[in-house]
Scaffold this active site. Sequence first.
Site, PDB file in Angstrom:
ATOM      1  N   GLY A  20       0.840  -1.185   0.000  1.00  0.00           N
ATOM      2  CA  GLY A  20       0.000   0.000   0.000  1.00  0.00           C
ATOM      3  C   GLY A  20       0.877   1.237   0.000  1.00  0.00           C
ATOM      4  N   MET A  22       1.586   3.228   2.447  1.00  0.00           N
ATOM      5  CA  MET A  22       2.402   3.443   3.637  1.00  0.00           C
ATOM      6  C   MET A  22       2.830   2.162   4.337  1.00  0.00           C
ATOM      7  SD  MET A  22       0.551   6.833   5.240  1.00  0.00           S
ATOM      8  CE  MET A  22      -1.098   6.129   5.177  1.00  0.00           C
ATOM      9  N   ALA A  23       2.398   1.014   3.845  1.00  0.00           N
ATOM     10  CA  ALA A  23       2.739  -0.241   4.521  1.00  0.00           C
ATOM     11  C   ALA A  23       2.700  -1.393   3.538  1.00  0.00           C
ATOM     12  CB  ALA A  23       1.790  -0.502   5.690  1.00  0.00           C
ATOM     13  N   VAL A  25       2.128  -5.726   3.474  1.00  0.00           N
ATOM     14  CA  VAL A  25       1.611  -6.846   4.257  1.00  0.00           C
ATOM     15  C   VAL A  25       2.112  -8.153   3.645  1.00  0.00           C
ATOM     16  CG1 VAL A  25      -0.434  -8.017   5.133  1.00  0.00           C
ATOM     17  CG2 VAL A  25      -0.435  -5.528   4.917  1.00  0.00           C
ATOM     18  N   LYS A  40       2.466  -6.930   8.992  1.00  0.00           N
ATOM     19  CA  LYS A  40       2.334  -5.634   8.337  1.00  0.00           C
ATOM     20  C   LYS A  40       3.541  -4.768   8.687  1.00  0.00           C
ATOM     21  CE  LYS A  40      -0.975  -1.822   7.819  1.00  0.00           C
ATOM     22  NZ  LYS A  40      -2.342  -1.356   8.197  1.00  0.00           N
ATOM     23  N   ASP A 142     -12.323   4.688   9.657  1.00  0.00           N
ATOM     24  CA  ASP A 142     -12.144   4.435   8.223  1.00  0.00           C
ATOM     25  C   ASP A 142     -12.895   3.166   7.821  1.00  0.00           C
ATOM     26  OD1 ASP A 142     -11.261   5.146   5.697  1.00  0.00           O
ATOM     27  OD2 ASP A 142      -9.356   4.086   5.891  1.00  0.00           O
TER      28      ASP A 142
END
Length: 389
Positions: A20, A22-23, A25, A40, A142
């Site tokens: 993603g 910012m991260a 997995v 993650k 979210d």
Amino acid sequence: MHGSQLIGDRYRKMTGPASGAMADVWTVEDTKLGRTVALKFLARRRLTQQGALTEFVASTVRMFEREGLAMARINHPHVAHIYDTGEHEGELYIVMEYVEGRPLAELLKTGTIRTLEPTVRWTRQICEGLEAAHKAKVLHRDIKPDNIMITQDGDVKIVDFGLAFLADVTQTHTSAGTPLYKAPERWNGEPGSQRSDLYSVGCVLYEMLTGRPPFGSPADDVMTIGRMHQDDRPAPPSAHRPGVPPQLDAVVQALLAKDPARRPKSAQAVADAVRDIQHVLDSMDLGESAGEEDLPELLGGSAGFSEAIRALDRRISDLDRRFGPSDQAVIDARDKHAELTGQSGDVRGAAALYNRLGLDCQAFFGPYDVRALNAFEGVARWIARAGNR
């Protein structure tokens, strides 16, 4: 992350990563407990290399740390569990429950409406998971189809508490969130409340019922979407999809109230209201018209439409895994599933299920195969019944 290197002296890479903004997995093996988990990693180094501002990276680190704190507080079957946190080669990580299934977003991406039984069930389970989070003083902030996993057993797991607000921890307020599902008050920079999460649930429920969010689309300008959330009133789901029960229309309208004070008081209150709607299906008598001679074996006794449909969901999933989607047993179970859906009162859902079955049979067996033709006959039959209502 080197493939041969254990993370935290126990986690071995299996597949991934799914990356993603910012991260990342990874699916990893916990070598100490012999189970598959999700790991993650915060992509802090990548953000820095891409020129992200120091303040943004620092804020991202705080969000990542809050996600671990938030998930650790919650213990509920409809929320993904956290098992561990740590740091490896300068990068922070969280170890979470591995959820075998698909995001709700993947099920909705075609714009196809969901049938009423799973829509009602999943909404109840989302609210039950949120109630546990809210009792732990955690706001998700979210809730959206991407953050709702549907397991292979057909149940909900809420994931990704990356924007979580811990109500008893002092922190910088943020207006971040996903525009299509963000409550009106949060567009004004407010941190939101439990009822802001419930507004997002209302947006997700609306999309499951109609195939579209209540306001805007991903292609629309963000500020235009924000104005619609603050000023516009959506048509009830039944205006887009005849056959939606009035009780479900009322739940959606309550969840999407502009004023947070006019929304339901808690996630549990919504779960209870939705459970009452589900009981309408459960209390119906299947009788001989259902055409399900094997239902007693399937369910272990008498049951209403909702439980029968759920049992067929599980059977279809199991048969698909064992024999593949084109196996005759899978086709027969899907036919029964569509028929029961229509007999439960969800005639539009039955037509949609038969249409998908017909298209799949054409792909599997050819355009003039009798199984495809029978499925499209089912489409026509249930559409005719919808027109007579």
